[in-house]
Write a protein that holds these residues in place. Structure first.
Motif, mmCIF file in Angstrom:
data_model
loop_
_atom_site.group_PDB
_atom_site.id
_atom_site.type_symbol
_atom_site.label_atom_id
_atom_site.label_comp_id
_atom_site.label_asym_id
_atom_site.label_seq_id
_atom_site.Cartn_x
_atom_site.Cartn_y
_atom_site.Cartn_z
ATOM 1 N N ALA A 50 72.416 17.463 62.845
ATOM 2 C CA ALA A 50 72.370 16.141 61.461
ATOM 3 C C ALA A 50 70.845 15.518 61.833
ATOM 4 C CB ALA A 50 73.247 14.827 62.047
ATOM 5 N N LYS A 51 70.685 14.740 63.671
ATOM 6 C CA LYS A 51 69.515 14.179 63.645
ATOM 7 C C LYS A 51 68.347 14.884 62.810
ATOM 8 C CE LYS A 51 67.548 11.867 67.444
ATOM 9 N NZ LYS A 51 67.571 11.713 68.951
ATOM 10 N N LEU A 52 68.319 16.065 63.434
ATOM 11 C CA LEU A 52 67.198 17.200 62.682
ATOM 12 C C LEU A 52 67.254 17.548 60.945
ATOM 13 C CD1 LEU A 52 64.615 19.502 63.376
ATOM 14 C CD2 LEU A 52 66.554 21.270 63.525
ATOM 15 N N THR A 53 68.133 17.540 60.656
ATOM 16 C CA THR A 53 68.729 17.569 59.294
ATOM 17 C C THR A 53 67.736 16.146 59.002
ATOM 18 O OG1 THR A 53 70.479 18.755 60.163
ATOM 19 C CG2 THR A 53 69.812 18.170 57.351
ATOM 20 N N TRP A 54 67.962 15.341 59.156
ATOM 21 C CA TRP A 54 67.575 13.587 59.338
ATOM 22 C C TRP A 54 66.220 13.632 58.911
ATOM 23 C CZ3 TRP A 54 67.668 9.598 56.320
ATOM 24 C CH2 TRP A 54 67.359 8.026 56.113
ATOM 25 N N PHE A 55 66.021 14.256 60.289
ATOM 26 C CA PHE A 55 64.375 14.064 60.507
ATOM 27 C C PHE A 55 63.700 14.220 59.409
ATOM 28 C CE2 PHE A 55 65.824 11.299 63.867
ATOM 29 C CZ PHE A 55 64.574 10.123 63.687
ATOM 30 N N ALA A 56 64.081 15.666 59.603
ATOM 31 C CA ALA A 56 63.145 16.454 58.834
ATOM 32 C C ALA A 56 62.846 16.679 57.101
ATOM 33 C CB ALA A 56 64.192 18.353 58.630
ATOM 34 N N SER A 57 64.104 15.859 56.627
ATOM 35 C CA SER A 57 64.508 15.513 55.077
ATOM 36 C C SER A 57 63.100 14.003 54.941
ATOM 37 C CB SER A 57 65.652 14.968 54.664
ATOM 38 O OG SER A 57 66.872 15.954 54.987
ATOM 39 N N LEU A 58 63.909 13.011 56.528
ATOM 40 C CA LEU A 58 62.656 11.688 56.314
ATOM 41 C C LEU A 58 61.310 12.616 55.892
ATOM 42 C CD1 LEU A 58 62.617 8.874 56.137
ATOM 43 C CD2 LEU A 58 62.269 9.208 58.652
ATOM 44 N N ARG A 59 60.939 12.924 56.981
ATOM 45 C CA ARG A 59 59.160 13.503 56.860
ATOM 46 C C ARG A 59 58.754 14.254 54.945
ATOM 47 N NH1 ARG A 59 55.780 16.932 61.433
ATOM 48 N NH2 ARG A 59 54.197 16.732 60.481
ATOM 49 N N TYR A 60 60.133 15.173 54.739
ATOM 50 C CA TYR A 60 59.444 15.734 54.021
ATOM 51 C C TYR A 60 59.318 15.064 52.144
ATOM 52 C CZ TYR A 60 60.248 19.534 49.443
ATOM 53 O OH TYR A 60 59.881 19.481 48.352
ATOM 54 N N MET A 61 60.265 13.635 52.593
ATOM 55 C CA MET A 61 60.311 12.318 51.254
ATOM 56 C C MET A 61 58.827 11.564 51.386
ATOM 57 S SD MET A 61 63.073 13.029 49.045
ATOM 58 C CE MET A 61 64.121 14.307 49.889
ATOM 59 N N MET A 62 58.336 11.467 52.630
ATOM 60 C CA MET A 62 57.322 10.478 53.281
ATOM 61 C C MET A 62 56.356 11.710 52.995
ATOM 62 S SD MET A 62 58.479 9.036 56.738
ATOM 63 C CE MET A 62 56.357 7.893 57.198
ATOM 64 N N ASN A 63 56.432 12.377 52.968
ATOM 65 C CA ASN A 63 55.094 13.572 52.079
ATOM 66 C C ASN A 63 55.231 13.929 50.744
ATOM 67 O OD1 ASN A 63 53.813 13.766 54.954
ATOM 68 N ND2 ASN A 63 55.186 15.950 55.519
ATOM 69 N N THR A 64 56.223 13.750 50.412
ATOM 70 C CA THR A 64 56.234 13.724 49.308
ATOM 71 C C THR A 64 55.875 12.212 47.563
ATOM 72 O OG1 THR A 64 57.911 14.792 49.143
ATOM 73 C CG2 THR A 64 58.507 14.097 47.026
ATOM 74 N N VAL A 65 56.485 11.502 48.496
ATOM 75 C CA VAL A 65 56.319 10.274 48.019
ATOM 76 C C VAL A 65 54.578 9.969 47.952
ATOM 77 C CG1 VAL A 65 56.437 7.694 47.987
ATOM 78 C CG2 VAL A 65 58.514 8.904 48.316
ATOM 79 N N ILE A 66 54.187 10.433 49.364
ATOM 80 C CA ILE A 66 52.439 10.085 48.768
ATOM 81 C C ILE A 66 51.770 11.240 47.861
ATOM 82 C CG2 ILE A 66 50.552 10.107 50.929
ATOM 83 C CD1 ILE A 66 52.118 9.731 52.615
ATOM 84 N N SER A 67 52.564 12.422 48.290
ATOM 85 C CA SER A 67 52.092 13.121 47.496
ATOM 86 C C SER A 67 51.926 13.451 46.584
ATOM 87 C CB SER A 67 52.690 14.913 47.423
ATOM 88 O OG SER A 67 52.083 15.268 48.595
ATOM 89 N N LEU A 68 53.340 12.074 45.279
ATOM 90 C CA LEU A 68 53.407 11.773 43.934
ATOM 91 C C LEU A 68 52.129 11.147 43.894
ATOM 92 C CD1 LEU A 68 57.104 12.409 43.660
ATOM 93 C CD2 LEU A 68 55.479 13.958 42.221
ATOM 94 N N ALA A 69 52.109 9.884 44.286
ATOM 95 C CA ALA A 69 51.375 9.013 44.625
ATOM 96 C C ALA A 69 49.370 9.491 44.366
ATOM 97 C CB ALA A 69 50.927 8.111 45.693
ATOM 98 N N ILE A 70 49.373 10.646 44.926
ATOM 99 C CA ILE A 70 48.817 11.445 44.703
ATOM 100 C C ILE A 70 47.772 11.676 43.523
ATOM 101 C CG2 ILE A 70 46.679 13.269 46.276
ATOM 102 C CD1 ILE A 70 47.325 12.008 48.300
#
Length: 148
Positions: A50-70
């Motif tokens: 659960a912890k691994l899934t949460w942090f992998a998802s969080l990292r994906y979302m952080m990268n996604t938001v920044i990538s969309l802004a770029i």
């Protein structure tokens, strides 16, 4: 105006670099150390699913938001951002499904493909694919038509 655009793009790319630089401090990921070693010959690390899934998802979302802004700052085209949201959403579902399969069913012969699937989740590789594709779509297609 271009100066502001380049400063903002530099800042956004800098955020991506900071996420990568501080990955050990920001995210729970026992596979960081695992894949830095000779992982093809050792057993999968112990992990909290659960912890691994949460942090992998969080990292994906952080990268996604920044990538969309770029993408938005680079092209100023909301339709490209909307299409990118679709690509990132579908990719998340597919990649996380595969990621979880390999986490739950670790086999040494699958480590290399798991390594690459995980790479798409934790690094902004989709941005590296979308930027040139959108650039070609917006500019390159026109110059190709003019050549023929």
């Amino acid at each position: 105006m271009n100066y502001r655009k380049y400063v903002l793009l530099g800042f956004l790319f800098g955020l991506l670099v900071l996420i990568r630089f501080f990955e050990n401090e920001l995210f729970y990921d026992p596979y960081l150390a695992f894949f830095q070693n000779d992982y093809l010959y050792i057993d999968s690390p112990r992990r909290e699913l659960a912890k691994l899934t949460w942090f992998a998802s969080l990292r994906y979302m952080m990268n996604t938001v920044i990538s969309l802004a770029i993408i938005y700052v680079f092209f100023k085209d909301k339709s490209m951002v909307k299409f990118s949201v679709l690509i990132y959403s579908v990719s998340f579902v597919v990649l996380m499904g595969l990621f979880l399969y390999f986490v739950i069913n670790p086999r040494q012969e699958d480590y290399y493909i798991f390594f690459n699937i995980r790479r798409f989740i934790i690094q902004p590789l989709l941005l590296l694919l979308l930027l040139p594709a959108f650039y070609y779509h917006k500019n390159g297609g026109q110059s190709y038509k003019m050549m023929n």
